[in-house]
Design a protein around this motif. Structure first.
Motif, mmCIF file in Angstrom:
data_model
loop_
_atom_site.group_PDB
_atom_site.id
_atom_site.type_symbol
_atom_site.label_atom_id
_atom_site.label_comp_id
_atom_site.label_asym_id
_atom_site.label_seq_id
_atom_site.Cartn_x
_atom_site.Cartn_y
_atom_site.Cartn_z
ATOM 1 N N MET A 15 0.722 -6.431 11.916
ATOM 2 C CA MET A 15 2.028 -6.916 11.484
ATOM 3 C C MET A 15 3.166 -6.089 12.072
ATOM 4 S SD MET A 15 2.186 -9.604 9.417
ATOM 5 C CE MET A 15 3.777 -9.308 8.639
ATOM 6 N N LEU A 16 2.964 -4.776 12.211
ATOM 7 C CA LEU A 16 4.069 -3.864 12.498
ATOM 8 C C LEU A 16 4.006 -3.210 13.872
ATOM 9 C CD1 LEU A 16 4.039 -2.297 8.950
ATOM 10 C CD2 LEU A 16 5.814 -3.811 9.874
ATOM 11 N N GLY A 17 2.846 -3.240 14.539
ATOM 12 C CA GLY A 17 2.735 -2.658 15.873
ATOM 13 C C GLY A 17 2.841 -1.158 15.907
ATOM 14 N N SER A 18 2.644 -0.509 14.762
ATOM 15 C CA SER A 18 2.839 0.933 14.667
ATOM 16 C C SER A 18 1.890 1.508 13.629
ATOM 17 C CB SER A 18 4.297 1.240 14.268
ATOM 18 O OG SER A 18 4.418 2.541 13.724
ATOM 19 N N MET A 19 1.167 2.559 14.011
ATOM 20 C CA MET A 19 0.305 3.235 13.043
ATOM 21 C C MET A 19 1.129 3.910 11.963
ATOM 22 S SD MET A 19 -2.922 2.851 13.315
ATOM 23 C CE MET A 19 -3.438 4.242 12.313
ATOM 24 N N GLN A 20 2.268 4.490 12.348
ATOM 25 C CA GLN A 20 3.102 5.166 11.344
ATOM 26 C C GLN A 20 3.643 4.172 10.322
ATOM 27 O OE1 GLN A 20 5.525 8.592 13.246
ATOM 28 N NE2 GLN A 20 5.233 7.137 14.916
ATOM 29 N N ASP A 21 4.160 3.041 10.791
ATOM 30 C CA ASP A 21 4.655 2.026 9.872
ATOM 31 C C ASP A 21 3.520 1.419 9.058
ATOM 32 O OD1 ASP A 21 7.174 2.488 10.814
ATOM 33 O OD2 ASP A 21 7.326 0.645 11.985
ATOM 34 N N ALA A 22 2.359 1.241 9.691
ATOM 35 C CA ALA A 22 1.217 0.686 8.978
ATOM 36 C C ALA A 22 0.783 1.600 7.840
ATOM 37 C CB ALA A 22 0.052 0.451 9.941
ATOM 38 N N GLU A 23 0.802 2.907 8.079
ATOM 39 C CA GLU A 23 0.471 3.852 7.004
ATOM 40 C C GLU A 23 1.478 3.739 5.867
ATOM 41 O OE1 GLU A 23 -2.037 5.770 6.509
ATOM 42 O OE2 GLU A 23 -2.987 6.250 8.426
ATOM 43 N N ASP A 24 2.766 3.587 6.197
ATOM 44 C CA ASP A 24 3.791 3.436 5.163
ATOM 45 C C ASP A 24 3.551 2.161 4.351
ATOM 46 O OD1 ASP A 24 4.980 5.769 6.008
ATOM 47 O OD2 ASP A 24 6.578 4.767 7.151
ATOM 48 N N ALA A 25 3.267 1.049 5.057
ATOM 49 C CA ALA A 25 3.022 -0.211 4.353
ATOM 50 C C ALA A 25 1.762 -0.132 3.497
ATOM 51 C CB ALA A 25 2.901 -1.355 5.360
ATOM 52 N N LEU A 26 0.745 0.559 4.006
ATOM 53 C CA LEU A 26 -0.486 0.699 3.230
ATOM 54 C C LEU A 26 -0.235 1.512 1.965
ATOM 55 C CD1 LEU A 26 -3.538 0.268 2.934
ATOM 56 C CD2 LEU A 26 -3.873 2.362 4.276
ATOM 57 N N GLN A 27 0.522 2.589 2.073
ATOM 58 C CA GLN A 27 0.811 3.398 0.889
ATOM 59 C C GLN A 27 1.598 2.593 -0.142
ATOM 60 O OE1 GLN A 27 -0.607 6.342 0.217
ATOM 61 N NE2 GLN A 27 -1.657 5.904 2.158
ATOM 62 N N GLU A 28 2.547 1.783 0.320
ATOM 63 C CA GLU A 28 3.289 0.912 -0.596
ATOM 64 C C GLU A 28 2.341 -0.092 -1.252
ATOM 65 O OE1 GLU A 28 6.815 -2.466 -0.417
ATOM 66 O OE2 GLU A 28 6.814 -0.856 1.084
ATOM 67 N N THR A 29 1.395 -0.612 -0.473
ATOM 68 C CA THR A 29 0.407 -1.560 -1.001
ATOM 69 C C THR A 29 -0.451 -0.926 -2.072
ATOM 70 O OG1 THR A 29 0.315 -2.761 1.100
ATOM 71 C CG2 THR A 29 -1.586 -2.979 -0.356
ATOM 72 N N LEU A 30 -0.967 0.255 -1.806
ATOM 73 C CA LEU A 30 -1.864 0.911 -2.748
ATOM 74 C C LEU A 30 -1.133 1.284 -4.036
ATOM 75 C CD1 LEU A 30 -3.927 3.190 -0.323
ATOM 76 C CD2 LEU A 30 -4.472 0.911 -1.190
ATOM 77 N N LEU A 31 0.120 1.713 -3.918
ATOM 78 C CA LEU A 31 0.884 2.047 -5.115
ATOM 79 C C LEU A 31 1.120 0.798 -5.962
ATOM 80 C CD1 LEU A 31 2.468 4.078 -6.797
ATOM 81 C CD2 LEU A 31 4.459 3.648 -5.324
ATOM 82 N N ALA A 32 1.510 -0.308 -5.314
ATOM 83 C CA ALA A 32 1.731 -1.549 -6.055
ATOM 84 C C ALA A 32 0.430 -2.060 -6.667
ATOM 85 C CB ALA A 32 2.334 -2.605 -5.133
ATOM 86 N N ALA A 33 -0.671 -1.944 -5.934
ATOM 87 C CA ALA A 33 -1.961 -2.395 -6.459
ATOM 88 C C ALA A 33 -2.403 -1.553 -7.650
ATOM 89 C CB ALA A 33 -3.012 -2.353 -5.355
ATOM 90 N N TRP A 34 -2.190 -0.251 -7.552
ATOM 91 C CA TRP A 34 -2.558 0.636 -8.665
ATOM 92 C C TRP A 34 -1.756 0.296 -9.924
ATOM 93 C CZ3 TRP A 34 0.369 4.591 -11.121
ATOM 94 C CH2 TRP A 34 -0.369 5.394 -11.998
ATOM 95 N N ARG A 35 -0.465 0.040 -9.726
ATOM 96 C CA ARG A 35 0.375 -0.306 -10.868
ATOM 97 C C ARG A 35 -0.023 -1.638 -11.489
ATOM 98 N NH1 ARG A 35 6.178 1.382 -8.104
ATOM 99 N NH2 ARG A 35 6.163 3.602 -8.721
ATOM 100 N N GLY A 36 -0.486 -2.577 -10.644
ATOM 101 C CA GLY A 36 -0.807 -3.905 -11.153
ATOM 102 C C GLY A 36 -2.280 -4.151 -11.428
ATOM 103 N N PHE A 37 -3.104 -3.125 -11.234
ATOM 104 C CA PHE A 37 -4.554 -3.330 -11.311
ATOM 105 C C PHE A 37 -4.991 -3.753 -12.714
ATOM 106 C CE2 PHE A 37 -9.045 -1.755 -11.177
ATOM 107 C CZ PHE A 37 -9.473 -2.585 -10.163
ATOM 108 N N GLY A 38 -4.368 -3.189 -13.730
ATOM 109 C CA GLY A 38 -4.756 -3.521 -15.093
ATOM 110 C C GLY A 38 -4.479 -4.964 -15.450
ATOM 111 N N ALA A 39 -3.496 -5.569 -14.792
ATOM 112 C CA ALA A 39 -3.128 -6.953 -15.082
ATOM 113 C C ALA A 39 -3.811 -7.950 -14.146
ATOM 114 C CB ALA A 39 -1.611 -7.109 -14.978
ATOM 115 N N PHE A 40 -4.626 -7.455 -13.205
ATOM 116 C CA PHE A 40 -5.313 -8.361 -12.275
ATOM 117 C C PHE A 40 -6.287 -9.246 -13.045
ATOM 118 C CE2 PHE A 40 -9.029 -9.020 -9.371
ATOM 119 C CZ PHE A 40 -8.412 -9.945 -8.545
ATOM 120 N N GLU A 41 -6.122 -10.573 -12.916
ATOM 121 C CA GLU A 41 -6.887 -11.511 -13.729
ATOM 122 C C GLU A 41 -8.076 -12.108 -13.015
ATOM 123 O OE1 GLU A 41 -3.993 -14.343 -14.940
ATOM 124 O OE2 GLU A 41 -3.006 -12.986 -16.365
ATOM 125 N N GLY A 42 -8.258 -11.785 -11.749
ATOM 126 C CA GLY A 42 -9.437 -12.270 -11.044
ATOM 127 C C GLY A 42 -9.375 -13.726 -10.638
#
Length: 310
Positions: free
Chosen positions: A21-48
């Motif tokens: 998506m981003l063409g950059s390992m540095q940006d990809a790491e930033d997007a991944l960290q944002e993803t993991l933080l959002a997923a961690w916050r929403g994991f309890g509400a994940f309904e499957g």
């Protein structure tokens, strides 16, 4: 479900998705960290109602779109400025997030990581698409979600997805011509690839410019982002190799870069060898059509898994 275990199962493929998506390992790491933080916050509400993998891709895609909309598209050297003939001045490194960065594979490949989908030409072409078109194309044609699934992931309609795909395919097809590197390397075969790698490493480590030149196509290019200088044509490349490249000794270790033949390049400094570049080779009809030498220290610093040289 244990969050850490679930994330570990998908982390590498999510990083590859963000990279496309981003063409950059540095940006990809930033997007991944944002993803993991959002997923961690929403994991309890994940309904499957979808698989965990699909849910994570939804989060990662939207994180990447937001970041892409704040950044200018990443470029290849030839898209940034004209080639040079003189080797006297290579210019100062271009500041800011400008150039496409390499995807260097770790020893264990992920089952969802299609190597041809991280090739330099393809990733660079993706950067010319609006972020939503980019996401639709990657989700549909690389990750093979259905059009209806892509529409759900992007919060849009199937008709909108199909329209975006049509426009995206046209742009990418105009920029990516000829066989993929996967097809080129398959045509060479294992023995041919091994011979080319061995010849390249031997010539580079011996500073044998005539031997290196013999491996190049007539229209070969040599680029070295983030430096603005790049050289076009076998004579210009030969001049750069002769004048500038071999002032000190090198050692090379083969490593896949963007699903292509590639090398971790270690330059001798003060008696020791330090990682100084990562080279990706673009092959055409058995010859080297381009050497892309990534030399950004910030990018090289992300490659801690590469072996050290003594």
């Amino acid at each position: 479900m244990d969050f850490e275990r679930v994330v570990a199962d998908h982390r590498r493929e999510l990083l590859a998705h963000c990279y496309r998506m981003l063409g950059s390992m540095q940006d990809a790491e930033d997007a991944l960290q944002e993803t993991l933080l959002a997923a961690w916050r929403g994991f309890g509400a994940f309904e499957g109602r979808s698989s965990v993998r699909t849910w994570l891709y939804r989060i990662a895609t939207h994180a990447s779109i937001r970041l892409a909309q704040r950044r200018r598209p990443r470029l290849l050297s030839a898209e940034y400025g004209p080639s040079r003939l003189s080797t006297d001045e290579l210019g100062e490194p271009v500041a800011g997030p400008v150039f496409v960065e390499p995807w260097v594979e770790e020893p264990v490949e992920d089952r969802y990581l299609r190597r041809e989908a991280v090739e330099l030409a393809f990733v660079a072409a993706l950067q010319h698409l609006p972020a939503n078109q980019r996401a639709a194309l990657i989700l549909r044609e690389v990750l093979e979600f259905s059009a209806a699934e892509v529409a759900d992931l992007l919060d849009t309609s199937t008709a909108s997805v199909n329209s975006a795909l049509q426009r995206a395919r046209k742009t990418v097809d105009e920029r990516v011509t000829g066989p993929s590197q996967r097809d080129e390397l398959a045509a060479l075969g294992d023995d041919g690839c091994r011979e080319l790698v061995d010849a390249f490493v031997s010539a580079w480590e011996r500073a044998d410019v005539p031997q290196l030149v013999s491996l190049l196509a007539e229209d070969a290019r040599f680029t070295m982002p983030p430096l603005p200088a790049w050289f076009d044509g076998v004579d210009a490349v030969a001049g750069f190799l002769t004048d500038r490249l071999f002032a000190s000794a090198w050692r090379l270790t083969p490593v896949p870069v963007n699903g292509q033949l590639g090398f971790a390049c270690y330059q001798q400094r003060d008696g020791a060898y330090a990682l100084s570049a990562v080279n990706a080779l673009t092959v055409r009809d058995g010859r080297i059509a381009e050497i892309t030498g990534f030399i950004d220290p910030a990018v090289l610093g992300l490659l801690e898994f590469l072996p050290a040289q003594r």
